[in-house]
Every structure is written in C-alpha cells, then in structure tokens.
Design a protein around this motif. Structure first.
Motif, PDB file in Angstrom:
ATOM      1  N   PHE A 195       0.812  -1.181  -0.131  1.00 46.95           N
ATOM      2  CA  PHE A 195       0.132  -0.187   0.065  1.00 46.95           C
ATOM      3  C   PHE A 195       0.864   1.254   0.000  1.00 46.95           C
ATOM      4  CE2 PHE A 195      -2.387   3.227   2.766  1.00 46.95           C
ATOM      5  CZ  PHE A 195      -3.091   3.613   1.682  1.00 46.95           C
ATOM      6  N   ALA A 196       2.005   0.997   0.925  1.00 45.98           N
ATOM      7  CA  ALA A 196       2.767   2.341   0.755  1.00 45.98           C
ATOM      8  C   ALA A 196       3.773   2.699  -0.309  1.00 45.98           C
ATOM      9  CB  ALA A 196       3.535   2.473   2.270  1.00 45.98           C
ATOM     10  N   GLU A 197       4.165   1.459  -0.769  1.00 48.60           N
ATOM     11  CA  GLU A 197       5.526   1.375  -1.744  1.00 48.60           C
ATOM     12  C   GLU A 197       5.168   0.945  -3.145  1.00 48.60           C
ATOM     13  OE1 GLU A 197       8.508  -0.430   0.128  1.00 48.60           O
ATOM     14  OE2 GLU A 197       8.380   0.532   1.921  1.00 48.60           O
ATOM     15  N   ASP A 198       4.252   0.298  -3.471  1.00 45.27           N
ATOM     16  CA  ASP A 198       4.180  -0.376  -4.852  1.00 45.27           C
ATOM     17  C   ASP A 198       3.896   0.940  -5.858  1.00 45.27           C
ATOM     18  OD1 ASP A 198       3.427  -3.144  -6.044  1.00 45.27           O
ATOM     19  OD2 ASP A 198       2.788  -1.431  -7.352  1.00 45.27           O
ATOM     20  N   GLU A 199       4.550   0.962  -6.719  1.00 46.15           N
ATOM     21  CA  GLU A 199       4.558   2.007  -7.873  1.00 46.15           C
ATOM     22  C   GLU A 199       3.188   1.632  -8.717  1.00 46.15           C
ATOM     23  OE1 GLU A 199       6.561  -0.715 -11.718  1.00 46.15           O
ATOM     24  OE2 GLU A 199       7.911   0.835 -10.352  1.00 46.15           O
ATOM     25  N   GLU A 200       2.206   0.991  -8.581  1.00 39.16           N
ATOM     26  CA  GLU A 200       0.952   0.639  -9.496  1.00 39.16           C
ATOM     27  C   GLU A 200      -0.146   1.184  -8.371  1.00 39.16           C
ATOM     28  OE1 GLU A 200       0.377   0.608 -12.394  1.00 39.16           O
ATOM     29  OE2 GLU A 200       2.471   0.280 -13.163  1.00 39.16           O
ATOM     30  N   MET A 201      -0.876   2.199  -8.966  1.00 37.16           N
ATOM     31  CA  MET A 201      -1.912   2.525  -8.007  1.00 37.16           C
ATOM     32  C   MET A 201      -2.916   1.388  -7.659  1.00 37.16           C
ATOM     33  SD  MET A 201      -3.854   4.873  -6.287  1.00 37.16           S
ATOM     34  CE  MET A 201      -3.088   6.306  -6.975  1.00 37.16           C
ATOM     35  N   GLY A 202      -3.307   0.521  -8.808  1.00 36.53           N
ATOM     36  CA  GLY A 202      -4.109  -0.495  -8.570  1.00 36.53           C
ATOM     37  C   GLY A 202      -3.673  -1.479  -7.554  1.00 36.53           C
ATOM     38  N   VAL A 203      -2.466  -1.741  -7.515  1.00 31.82           N
ATOM     39  CA  VAL A 203      -1.809  -2.765  -6.569  1.00 31.82           C
ATOM     40  C   VAL A 203      -2.093  -2.081  -5.166  1.00 31.82           C
ATOM     41  CG1 VAL A 203       0.140  -3.752  -5.545  1.00 31.82           C
ATOM     42  CG2 VAL A 203      -0.066  -3.610  -8.067  1.00 31.82           C
ATOM     43  N   ARG A 204      -1.730  -0.859  -5.093  1.00 27.53           N
ATOM     44  CA  ARG A 204      -2.078  -0.087  -3.711  1.00 27.53           C
ATOM     45  C   ARG A 204      -3.529  -0.031  -3.267  1.00 27.53           C
ATOM     46  NH1 ARG A 204       1.150   3.837  -6.291  1.00 27.53           N
ATOM     47  NH2 ARG A 204      -0.445   5.466  -6.275  1.00 27.53           N
ATOM     48  N   GLU A 205      -4.249  -0.127  -4.019  1.00 28.86           N
ATOM     49  CA  GLU A 205      -5.661  -0.026  -3.818  1.00 28.86           C
ATOM     50  C   GLU A 205      -6.200  -1.687  -3.458  1.00 28.86           C
ATOM     51  OE1 GLU A 205      -8.055   2.311  -3.488  1.00 28.86           O
ATOM     52  OE2 GLU A 205      -6.502   3.733  -3.543  1.00 28.86           O
ATOM     53  N   ASP A 206      -5.899  -2.516  -4.063  1.00 30.99           N
ATOM     54  CA  ASP A 206      -5.922  -3.787  -3.605  1.00 30.99           C
ATOM     55  C   ASP A 206      -5.509  -4.238  -2.095  1.00 30.99           C
ATOM     56  OD1 ASP A 206      -7.839  -4.797  -5.658  1.00 30.99           O
ATOM     57  OD2 ASP A 206      -6.174  -5.067  -7.049  1.00 30.99           O
ATOM     58  N   ALA A 207      -4.217  -3.753  -1.838  1.00 33.85           N
ATOM     59  CA  ALA A 207      -3.499  -3.773  -0.735  1.00 33.85           C
ATOM     60  C   ALA A 207      -4.399  -3.295   0.378  1.00 33.85           C
ATOM     61  CB  ALA A 207      -2.216  -3.543  -0.627  1.00 33.85           C
ATOM     62  N   LYS A 208      -4.825  -1.995   0.140  1.00 34.59           N
ATOM     63  CA  LYS A 208      -5.460  -1.316   1.036  1.00 34.59           C
ATOM     64  C   LYS A 208      -6.965  -1.817   1.279  1.00 34.59           C
ATOM     65  CE  LYS A 208      -7.899   3.126   1.241  1.00 34.59           C
ATOM     66  NZ  LYS A 208      -8.295   4.493   0.523  1.00 34.59           N
ATOM     67  N   LEU A 209      -7.584  -2.455   0.132  1.00 33.55           N
ATOM     68  CA  LEU A 209      -9.006  -3.094   0.422  1.00 33.55           C
ATOM     69  C   LEU A 209      -8.522  -4.071   1.240  1.00 33.55           C
ATOM     70  CD1 LEU A 209     -12.001  -2.869  -0.312  1.00 33.55           C
ATOM     71  CD2 LEU A 209     -11.418  -4.194  -2.608  1.00 33.55           C
ATOM     72  N   SER A 210      -7.796  -4.863   1.167  1.00 30.17           N
ATOM     73  CA  SER A 210      -7.614  -6.222   1.920  1.00 30.17           C
ATOM     74  C   SER A 210      -7.667  -6.036   3.182  1.00 30.17           C
ATOM     75  CB  SER A 210      -6.355  -7.021   1.507  1.00 30.17           C
ATOM     76  OG  SER A 210      -6.709  -7.588   0.317  1.00 30.17           O
ATOM     77  N   MET A 211      -6.867  -4.958   3.578  1.00 31.69           N
ATOM     78  CA  MET A 211      -6.550  -4.577   5.061  1.00 31.69           C
ATOM     79  C   MET A 211      -7.977  -3.832   5.565  1.00 31.69           C
ATOM     80  SD  MET A 211      -2.764  -2.863   5.225  1.00 31.69           S
ATOM     81  CE  MET A 211      -2.972  -1.600   3.873  1.00 31.69           C
ATOM     82  N   LEU A 212      -8.715  -3.147   4.728  1.00 30.36           N
ATOM     83  CA  LEU A 212     -10.193  -2.545   5.326  1.00 30.36           C
ATOM     84  C   LEU A 212     -10.745  -3.668   5.754  1.00 30.36           C
ATOM     85  CD1 LEU A 212     -10.740   0.371   2.773  1.00 30.36           C
ATOM     86  CD2 LEU A 212      -9.998   0.505   5.246  1.00 30.36           C
ATOM     87  N   LYS A 213     -10.867  -4.770   5.034  1.00 25.53           N
ATOM     88  CA  LYS A 213     -11.978  -5.967   4.943  1.00 25.53           C
ATOM     89  C   LYS A 213     -11.374  -6.753   6.178  1.00 25.53           C
ATOM     90  CE  LYS A 213     -13.551  -6.640   0.157  1.00 25.53           C
ATOM     91  NZ  LYS A 213     -13.729  -7.333  -0.964  1.00 25.53           N
ATOM     92  N   LEU A 214     -10.097  -6.867   6.386  1.00 29.81           N
ATOM     93  CA  LEU A 214      -9.690  -7.478   7.652  1.00 29.81           C
ATOM     94  C   LEU A 214     -10.110  -6.883   8.748  1.00 29.81           C
ATOM     95  CD1 LEU A 214      -6.174  -8.809   6.275  1.00 29.81           C
ATOM     96  CD2 LEU A 214      -8.214 -10.319   7.035  1.00 29.81           C
TER      97      LEU A 214
END
Length: 253
Positions: free
Chosen positions: A217-236
């Motif tokens: 979420f903090a470091e990936d260069e691609e917005m889509g990857v950051r968003e998916d990482a964020k969504l996983s943490m939000l769901k958890l």
C-alpha cells in the motif's frame, strides 16, 4: 514445441471464438441470455469424432453443472487439440471433482500451451483440494504472466482447505506481491493474502502478511496494487493496517 500463437491459428482455421470461457464466468446474466444447452445433447457431443464438436460440448459444461460429464472431460484433457483441452479444463473448473484433481495436475505439468495451463490453474483452485497447493505454488513462481495471475487468485481457495495449506500459501504470495513484475499478478496476490488472513489467528504469519500489505500500500508503484492492498486491510479490519491507511491518507498519499 508450439507457441501459444498456434492456438489462434487453429481457432481461425475452425472459425471459432478464442475468447476464454474463464473471462466470462463472472459476468452478470443479461435479460436476453440464450437458454442453456441441453446437457444430454452435450454429453453425446463430448464423444463426437469431430474435434470442433467435442470442443463446443466441453465449453457448454462451463455453464452446465452435471457430474456425468466429468469422466468425459477428464479424457478430453489429453486431446491433441489445444482448443479441446482448454475447454475441458474450464469445464472441470465449473464441475469440480476429486477424481479430476490428479489428471488436471498431470496435464498441467506437461502441457506446452499457456491457455490450457491457465484454465487448469483455475480448475485446480476450484477443486479446493490440498493436492493442488504445490502445483499452484509452482505456477505462481515460474509460469507465464497469465498463468501466474490465475494461480495467485486460485490460492485464495486454500482458505477452505485447511490451516496448514493457508500457512504454506501465504509466504509465496507475499514474495510474489513484492517481486512479481506484473502489476495484475501483484494485485491478485494482495487480494488472496487478504482472503487467507481472514482464516488466521493473530500469529506471526498473520503479522507478516499485514506487513506485506502495508508495504504494498505504501510503496508499490502501481495504483491498482496499492488499492487492492488497502482493500484487503480494510476488509480484515486490522488495527495496525487501518492506522497506516489513515496516517498515509492524512498526509495526502
């Protein structure tokens, strides 16, 4: 040895649509959807002497669920025509069976065609069987991007297999989340890690997985990857992950 382009050439010669049944499985049904094929007719066509008819019948079982088709579809996995093999693989994903697991693994290990391996990986995930863990991990680590993409998401199905399989799947997913050069593969890894962590207690594997999601979420260069990482943490609903999300968003990240 053939390239995947040979599948396109063969499809053109047979005047067939090469669009993957896998790409349509999650689409919403439309009001004008055609009626489903008759399963008895399709079962008979699975034994047709014509490869095109066998392929079309196998594709029909991507929509139909009928255990009677499974033995025929297993046999079609070893057909010489890749269009038949790929259709049989997708159909077995729609009609999962414990009897199909070993034939699917065997064909995955020897099939030269990426389209076929992609379908097999999806079918293996749907099998929800502990035997599929190792071939899915091999696919995630070594295969072409399209196969790695589906292997990453298929590994999420280990959540319904068992604790040991979850523990074994998470480290390779973390490695791929950090290292895979294809953003879509990394996104699928982030999603699968989130799915698997839902079944874990707050242990060291869980904490390491959260670390990886935070890092992505903090470091990936691609917005889509950051968003998916964020969504996983939000769901958890992980407190540490939520705090990092809040802090970074407050900083305008």
């Amino acid at each position: 040895m053939y390239d995947n382009d040979d599948l396109s050439v063969l499809a053109a010669e047979l005047d067939l649509d090469l669009e993957s049944p896998l790409d349509k499985l999650d689409e919403s049904d439309s009001e004008t959807e055609a009626p489903k094929p008759d399963p008895d007719e399709m079962l008979a066509l699975l034994e047709s002497p014509q490869p095109q008819q066998r392929m079309l019948a196998a594709r029909a079982f991507c929509e139909l669920e009928d255990a009677r088709a499974v033995p025929h579809l297993i046999r079609l996995l070893s057909e010489s025509c890749p269009l038949v093999r790929v259709s049989a693989a997708y159909a077995l994903g729609r009609n999962p069976s414990s009897e199909a697991v070993e034939p699917l693994i065997a064909q995955f290990q020897k099939d030269w065609n990426g389209y076929v391996r992609k379908g097999i990986v999806w079918a293996l995930g749907n099998s929800r069987d502990r035997r599929v863990l190792e071939p899915l991990l091999v696919a995630l680590k070594t295969d072409i991007p399209a196969v790695r993409l589906w292997a990453a998401s298929a590994l999420a199905q280990m959540s319904s297999v068992g604790y040991d399989e979850i523990i074994a799947a998470i480290p390779p997913l973390i490695e791929a989340l950090r290292r895979d050069p294809i953003a879509a593969v990394r996104s699928n890894c982030a999603w699968s890690i989130g799915q698997l962590c839902r079944e874990l207690p707050s242990n060291v594997v869980y904490a390491t997985a959260i670390d990886a999601l935070i890092e992505a979420f903090a470091e990936d260069e691609e917005m889509g990857v950051r968003e998916d990482a964020k969504l996983s943490m939000l769901k958890l609903g992980d407190p540490r992950g939520l705090q990092v999300i809040e802090e970074l968003e407050q900083e305008g990240f």
